[in-house]
Design a protein around this motif. Structure first.
Motif, PDB file in Angstrom:
ATOM      1  N   LEU A   1      -9.409   0.461   7.793  1.00 51.59           N
ATOM      2  CA  LEU A   1      -9.179   1.871   7.472  1.00 51.59           C
ATOM      3  C   LEU A   1      -8.442   2.027   6.143  1.00 51.59           C
ATOM      4  O   LEU A   1      -8.810   2.854   5.306  1.00 51.59           O
ATOM      5  CB  LEU A   1      -8.386   2.531   8.606  1.00 51.59           C
ATOM      6  CG  LEU A   1      -8.351   4.060   8.634  1.00 51.59           C
ATOM      7  CD1 LEU A   1      -9.765   4.639   8.624  1.00 51.59           C
ATOM      8  CD2 LEU A   1      -7.592   4.541   9.865  1.00 51.59           C
ATOM      9  N   VAL A   2      -7.397   1.218   5.937  1.00 52.97           N
ATOM     10  CA  VAL A   2      -6.646   1.301   4.681  1.00 52.97           C
ATOM     11  C   VAL A   2      -7.507   0.836   3.511  1.00 52.97           C
ATOM     12  O   VAL A   2      -7.524   1.457   2.441  1.00 52.97           O
ATOM     13  CB  VAL A   2      -5.350   0.470   4.762  1.00 52.97           C
ATOM     14  CG1 VAL A   2      -4.616   0.495   3.416  1.00 52.97           C
ATOM     15  CG2 VAL A   2      -4.439   1.010   5.860  1.00 52.97           C
TER      16      VAL A   2
ATOM     17  N   LEU B   1      -7.231  11.401   2.779  1.00 52.69           N
ATOM     18  CA  LEU B   1      -7.192   9.945   2.635  1.00 52.69           C
ATOM     19  C   LEU B   1      -5.812   9.389   2.963  1.00 52.69           C
ATOM     20  O   LEU B   1      -5.679   8.311   3.572  1.00 52.69           O
ATOM     21  CB  LEU B   1      -7.587   9.551   1.209  1.00 52.69           C
ATOM     22  CG  LEU B   1      -9.052   9.772   0.830  1.00 52.69           C
ATOM     23  CD1 LEU B   1      -9.267   9.480  -0.651  1.00 52.69           C
ATOM     24  CD2 LEU B   1      -9.970   8.893   1.683  1.00 52.69           C
ATOM     25  N   ARG B   2      -4.768  10.111   2.567  1.00 55.06           N
ATOM     26  CA  ARG B   2      -3.417   9.664   2.896  1.00 55.06           C
ATOM     27  C   ARG B   2      -3.187   9.681   4.403  1.00 55.06           C
ATOM     28  O   ARG B   2      -2.487   8.828   4.947  1.00 55.06           O
ATOM     29  CB  ARG B   2      -2.391  10.544   2.189  1.00 55.06           C
ATOM     30  CG  ARG B   2      -2.208  10.188   0.720  1.00 55.06           C
ATOM     31  CD  ARG B   2      -1.201  11.098   0.057  1.00 55.06           C
ATOM     32  NE  ARG B   2      -0.691  10.505  -1.158  1.00 55.06           N
ATOM     33  CZ  ARG B   2       0.216  11.065  -1.937  1.00 55.06           C
ATOM     34  NH1 ARG B   2       0.737  12.229  -1.614  1.00 55.06           N
ATOM     35  NH2 ARG B   2       0.633  10.458  -3.041  1.00 55.06           N
TER      36      ARG B   2
ATOM     37  N   VAL C   1     -11.661   4.844  -2.167  1.00 51.98           N
ATOM     38  CA  VAL C   1     -12.143   6.202  -2.418  1.00 51.98           C
ATOM     39  C   VAL C   1     -11.198   6.986  -3.327  1.00 51.98           C
ATOM     40  O   VAL C   1     -11.638   7.856  -4.090  1.00 51.98           O
ATOM     41  CB  VAL C   1     -12.366   6.947  -1.080  1.00 51.98           C
ATOM     42  CG1 VAL C   1     -12.800   8.389  -1.315  1.00 51.98           C
ATOM     43  CG2 VAL C   1     -13.386   6.213  -0.223  1.00 51.98           C
ATOM     44  N   PHE C   2      -9.884   6.687  -3.268  1.00 55.35           N
ATOM     45  CA  PHE C   2      -8.887   7.454  -4.028  1.00 55.35           C
ATOM     46  C   PHE C   2      -9.276   7.673  -5.496  1.00 55.35           C
ATOM     47  O   PHE C   2      -9.329   8.820  -5.961  1.00 55.35           O
ATOM     48  CB  PHE C   2      -7.524   6.769  -3.966  1.00 55.35           C
ATOM     49  CG  PHE C   2      -6.684   7.172  -2.785  1.00 55.35           C
ATOM     50  CD1 PHE C   2      -6.107   8.430  -2.721  1.00 55.35           C
ATOM     51  CD2 PHE C   2      -6.469   6.301  -1.743  1.00 55.35           C
ATOM     52  CE1 PHE C   2      -5.326   8.809  -1.646  1.00 55.35           C
ATOM     53  CE2 PHE C   2      -5.690   6.658  -0.647  1.00 55.35           C
ATOM     54  CZ  PHE C   2      -5.122   7.928  -0.599  1.00 55.35           C
TER      55      PHE C   2
ATOM     56  N   SER D   1     -10.104   3.477   2.494  1.00 55.45           N
ATOM     57  CA  SER D   1      -9.446   4.650   1.895  1.00 55.45           C
ATOM     58  C   SER D   1      -9.004   4.362   0.467  1.00 55.45           C
ATOM     59  O   SER D   1      -9.144   5.212  -0.425  1.00 55.45           O
ATOM     60  CB  SER D   1      -8.246   5.064   2.754  1.00 55.45           C
ATOM     61  OG  SER D   1      -8.651   5.424   4.063  1.00 55.45           O
TER      62      SER D   1
ATOM     63  N   TRP E   1      -7.374  13.771  -1.280  1.00 52.77           N
ATOM     64  CA  TRP E   1      -6.278  12.805  -1.242  1.00 52.77           C
ATOM     65  C   TRP E   1      -5.382  13.044  -0.025  1.00 52.77           C
ATOM     66  O   TRP E   1      -4.848  12.106   0.548  1.00 52.77           O
ATOM     67  CB  TRP E   1      -5.458  12.897  -2.526  1.00 52.77           C
ATOM     68  CG  TRP E   1      -6.125  12.236  -3.700  1.00 52.77           C
ATOM     69  CD1 TRP E   1      -7.329  11.591  -3.703  1.00 52.77           C
ATOM     70  CD2 TRP E   1      -5.638  12.159  -5.039  1.00 52.77           C
ATOM     71  NE1 TRP E   1      -7.634  11.122  -4.963  1.00 52.77           N
ATOM     72  CE2 TRP E   1      -6.610  11.459  -5.808  1.00 52.77           C
ATOM     73  CE3 TRP E   1      -4.496  12.638  -5.672  1.00 52.77           C
ATOM     74  CZ2 TRP E   1      -6.436  11.202  -7.166  1.00 52.77           C
ATOM     75  CZ3 TRP E   1      -4.326  12.378  -7.028  1.00 52.77           C
ATOM     76  CH2 TRP E   1      -5.283  11.675  -7.771  1.00 52.77           C
TER      77      TRP E   1
ATOM     78  N   SER F   1       0.831  -1.207   0.000  1.00 58.46           N
ATOM     79  CA  SER F   1       0.000   0.000   0.000  1.00 58.46           C
ATOM     80  C   SER F   1       0.866   1.258   0.000  1.00 58.46           C
ATOM     81  O   SER F   1       0.598   2.204  -0.743  1.00 58.46           O
ATOM     82  CB  SER F   1      -0.929   0.005   1.222  1.00 58.46           C
ATOM     83  OG  SER F   1      -0.215   0.197   2.427  1.00 58.46           O
TER      84      SER F   1
ATOM     85  N   LEU G   1      -5.479   9.040   6.618  1.00 60.44           N
ATOM     86  CA  LEU G   1      -6.181   7.853   7.111  1.00 60.44           C
ATOM     87  C   LEU G   1      -5.394   6.580   6.818  1.00 60.44           C
ATOM     88  O   LEU G   1      -5.331   5.675   7.664  1.00 60.44           O
ATOM     89  CB  LEU G   1      -7.581   7.772   6.483  1.00 60.44           C
ATOM     90  CG  LEU G   1      -8.547   8.896   6.843  1.00 60.44           C
ATOM     91  CD1 LEU G   1      -9.874   8.722   6.113  1.00 60.44           C
ATOM     92  CD2 LEU G   1      -8.769   8.953   8.355  1.00 60.44           C
ATOM     93  N   VAL G   2      -4.798   6.496   5.630  1.00 60.41           N
ATOM     94  CA  VAL G   2      -3.957   5.331   5.310  1.00 60.41           C
ATOM     95  C   VAL G   2      -2.761   5.270   6.260  1.00 60.41           C
ATOM     96  O   VAL G   2      -2.372   4.194   6.725  1.00 60.41           O
ATOM     97  CB  VAL G   2      -3.470   5.392   3.845  1.00 60.41           C
ATOM     98  CG1 VAL G   2      -2.436   4.308   3.576  1.00 60.41           C
ATOM     99  CG2 VAL G   2      -4.646   5.228   2.890  1.00 60.41           C
TER     100      VAL G   2
END
Length: 391
Positions: free
Chosen positions: A86-87, A106-107, A93-94, A90, A103, A27, A109-110
């Motif tokens: 969580l990953v 989202l990053r 959604v990207f 996310s 983004w 990831s 959250l990753v």
């Protein structure tokens, strides 16, 4: 650690953890270059590109603040499952919403999810190993992550089938792992801190005071990993490499780490981790500094990236193993948190320093600064005199 005997004897659990770490590596290894290419095509500046990439490590940094406390409350299984969810969400959604601002969120959250996976798994490996096999054990963990991270940039090639394919494909892998974790992983929690141990912040300060040199490699590894994967695609495009060449060159940093991870771990068990870290730091630093002089010659750049990656690809794991040699077992969770802090700080600085250098026109600065940092680290060993305390 309550239930550690069950964990130690269950080989299935070990392979589950390895699978989780491989997925976490994929990831991070995929998101950095793929999103860097998207942002470059969108006309985003290299400085803003690097800042956006650093969001992943801002999230990881934030999670580190609470990781030890959360693990004590929910246990290994729930923390790893939450990180996977969580990953996975996310990632899906990207590609649906190509927005620089979204983004960035989202990053973050990753980063939170990946940090949860890393903290739980690497602490387990450290607690289960002994001074005799610690280098080998932590190297296998590092190899697993390195394998995933080196596979990540190959996701660039999947873009030919659609911008969503790399993200959805990886989300499916996380979903499969989530099911396996929920079914097969035992619900185990770490032991509570003994009443005589240093409280809170004092434990972090004590571990840092005793093992600062062993904890610095985490910073350098984070700087290198995030800097290379987010800056090299931009560096390559501006230097004249094609997308295919960039996607084939990037994995060789991880491949080099895979090739030398276990040998360096075994040699550190035999010859001492400090000597191995010093030697690897100087060699890797010199190779990084030579890359700009290779220009757009494909094979020299490939060889230099492989050697440099091989030398410094073990830094995070070897640093943790060295810290475990020096520190009492009661300070290992705190040292793990400090190492994660260093890793995240390095990961935030790497893309931003490299992106800022390229924005000023100093394209080679990406590798010159990186190489100098590793050489300075090797030289700083002269000020670290503490010996090992096996156990």
């Amino acid at each position: 650690m309550s239930g550690t005997s069950e964990m130690k004897q269950d080989k299935t659990l070990y392979f589950i953890l390895i699978g989780v770490i491989v997925a976490a590596g994929i990831s991070q290894g995929m998101l950095l270059p793929v999103l860097a290419i998207f942002l470059e095509r969108m006309g985003v500046s290299s400085g803003m590109n690097g800042m956006n990439a650093a969001a992943l490590y801002i999230g990881s940094f934030g999670m580190t603040l609470a990781a030890e406390r959360i693990l004590g409350k929910v246990g290994f299984k729930k923390l790893i499952a939450a990180g996977l969810v969580l990953v996975m969400l996310s990632l899906m959604v990207f590609p649906l919403f190509p927005s620089v601002g979204l983004w960035f969120v989202l990053r973050i959250l990753v980063g939170v999810g990946d940090s949860a996976l890393h903290y739980a798994s690497q602490l387990w490996v450290l607690m289960m190993s002994t001074s005799r096999n610690r280098g080998r054990s932590i190297s296998i963990y590092g190899m697993s992550y390195g394998l995933g991270f080196s596979m990540g940039p190959l996701g660039i090639n999947l873009l030919n089938f659609g911008n969503h394919v790399p993200f959805f494909g990886l989300a499916v892998l996380f979903a499969v792992l989530l099911v396996i974790v929920l079914i097969r992983m035992p619900d185990v929690r770490p032991e509570r801190q003994a009443s005589g141990d240093a409280p809170g912040r004092g434990r972090y300060m004590k571990s840092y005071a005793l093992a600062w040199y062993a904890l610095l490699p985490a910073f350098l590894y984070g700087y290198m990993e995030a800097g290379i994967n987010s800056n090299f695609p931009v560096y390559g495009l501006r230097s004249g490499f094609s997308l295919e060449q960039i996607s084939s060159l990037l994995p060789f940093v991880g491949i080099g780490g895979l090739l030398l991870q276990l040998p360096l771990g075994i040699w550190s068990d035999r010859f001492g981790r400090k000597k191995i870290l010093m030697t690897a730091g100087i060699t890797g630093g010199v190779c990084f500094m030579l890359i700009p002089f290779a220009g757009t010659s494909y094979w020299p750049v490939l060889i230099l990236l492989t050697i440099a990656g091989g030398m410094v690809g073990s830094f995070f794991s070897l640093g943790l193993a060295y810290a475990a040699d020096i520190l009492p077992r009661t300070l290992l969770p705190a040292a793990n948190v400090v190492a994660a802090f260093h890793f995240n700080i390095g990961s935030i600085l790497g893309p931003n320093v490299g992106g800022a250098a390229m924005q000023t026109g100093w394209i080679s600065g990406v590798f010159i600064v990186m190489g100098l940092l590793y050489i300075l680290f090797a030289c700083s060993s002269l000020w670290f005199k503490r010996g090992s305390n096996p156990g």
